[in-house]
Design a protein around this motif. Structure first.
Motif, PDB file in Angstrom:
ATOM      1  N   VAL A   9       0.751  -1.192   0.040  1.00 18.08           N
ATOM      2  CA  VAL A   9       0.119  -0.062  -0.197  1.00 18.08           C
ATOM      3  C   VAL A   9       0.795   1.180  -0.073  1.00 18.08           C
ATOM      4  N   VAL A  10       1.952   1.228   0.659  1.00 16.90           N
ATOM      5  CA  VAL A  10       2.932   2.307   0.847  1.00 16.90           C
ATOM      6  C   VAL A  10       3.533   2.814  -0.736  1.00 16.90           C
ATOM      7  N   LEU A  11       3.596   1.532  -1.412  1.00 15.39           N
ATOM      8  CA  LEU A  11       4.093   1.765  -2.922  1.00 15.39           C
ATOM      9  C   LEU A  11       3.059   2.381  -3.672  1.00 15.39           C
ATOM     10  N   LEU A  12       1.719   2.397  -3.199  1.00 16.82           N
ATOM     11  CA  LEU A  12       1.003   3.063  -4.016  1.00 16.82           C
ATOM     12  C   LEU A  12       1.234   4.571  -3.980  1.00 16.82           C
ATOM     13  N   TYR A  13       1.735   5.189  -2.916  1.00 12.93           N
ATOM     14  CA  TYR A  13       2.068   6.538  -2.746  1.00 12.93           C
ATOM     15  C   TYR A  13       3.219   7.113  -3.898  1.00 12.93           C
ATOM     16  N   LEU A  14       3.955   6.036  -4.593  1.00 10.25           N
ATOM     17  CA  LEU A  14       5.142   6.376  -5.255  1.00 10.25           C
ATOM     18  C   LEU A  14       4.225   7.075  -6.540  1.00 10.25           C
ATOM     19  N   PRO A  15       3.251   6.567  -7.256  1.00  9.73           N
ATOM     20  CA  PRO A  15       2.686   7.288  -8.280  1.00  9.73           C
ATOM     21  C   PRO A  15       1.943   8.503  -8.126  1.00  9.73           C
TER      22      PRO A  15
END
Length: 234
Positions: free
Chosen positions: A134-140
């Motif tokens: 879920v944290v990786l979703l903040y990269l976009p």
């Protein structure tokens, strides 16, 4: 005085009544002594003894502190990003708050079912692993500066938290089986939320105002995940 035959012996009723009364007084004193001893043991069960002699609960508390401090850190970053992207729109910020709160009503019951059907420690670790994705979703979000992506990532993160919390609460009796310590452990768990909310939000606000929103989405959340997984694996 009246006498009765008891097991082939002639016994005076007055003497029999006196013996029964003495035995009753002895039982009461013994029961009172046991109760006093139990109360003394309960008084000796301090918070310090709970942390000192119960390593699993200590690690559990540290993992909870790290994980939820990271969540509040990320929450401040979300509010800041929405405020910047929507030029201070109150409606946009209110929508984010609703998105964060709604899963607590919609999905908390699922956490209770999962806690009853599956191993609670395994369930918590699986949710932790899902949390890093879920944290990786903040990269976009950082790349495309999309409010919609912030809402989507925030909603998924809130769902995981809503499922996670009932499982976390049901872990406490397994870690602290003794009743005299269980009461204190439950109290600590309740107070931890308020402490984490104040510290996580205040530190998050300071760091994000100084170094920007990116650190709230990327660095601190990853740190919280690894710390939490480490404590649960010990």
């Amino acid at each position: 005085s009246q006498r009765v035959s008891l097991s082939g012996r002639i016994v005076d009723i007055g003497e029999l009544t006196s013996l029964l009364s003495q035995n009753s007084d002895t039982d009461k004193r013994s029961s009172s002594g046991i109760t006093t001893l139990a109360e003394s043991i309960d008084e000796c069960a301090s918070y310090w003894m709970l942390f000192r002699y119960n390593l699993p609960f200590t690690l559990y508390t540290l993992s909870y502190f790290c994980a939820h401090a990271g969540e509040w850190f990320t929450y401040v970053a979300q509010l800041t990003a929405v405020h910047q992207l929507c030029h201070g729109s109150k409606i946009a910020i209110s929508a984010l708050v609703v998105i964060r709160m709604a899963p607590n009503i919609l999905f908390a019951s699922i956490g209770g079912v999962v806690a009853d059907l599956m191993d609670r420690r395994v369930s918590m670790i699986m949710l932790d692993i899902a949390g890093i994705f879920v944290v990786l979703l903040y990269l976009p979000v950082l790349r495309y500066t999309s409010v919609t992506l912030i809402y989507a990532a925030s909603f998924i993160q809130a769902i995981l938290a809503a499922i996670y919390n009932p499982i976390r609460l049901q872990m406490i009796p397994l870690l602290v089986p003794k009743r005299r310590y269980l009461i204190k452990a439950t109290t600590i768990s309740g107070l931890s939320w308020s402490l984490i909310a104040s510290l996580g939000a205040s530190i998050g606000g300071f760091v994000i105002s100084k170094w920007g929103v990116e650190i709230g989405f990327r660095k601190f959340s990853e740190y919280a995940f690894y710390e939490k997984s480490l404590f649960k694996s010990i």
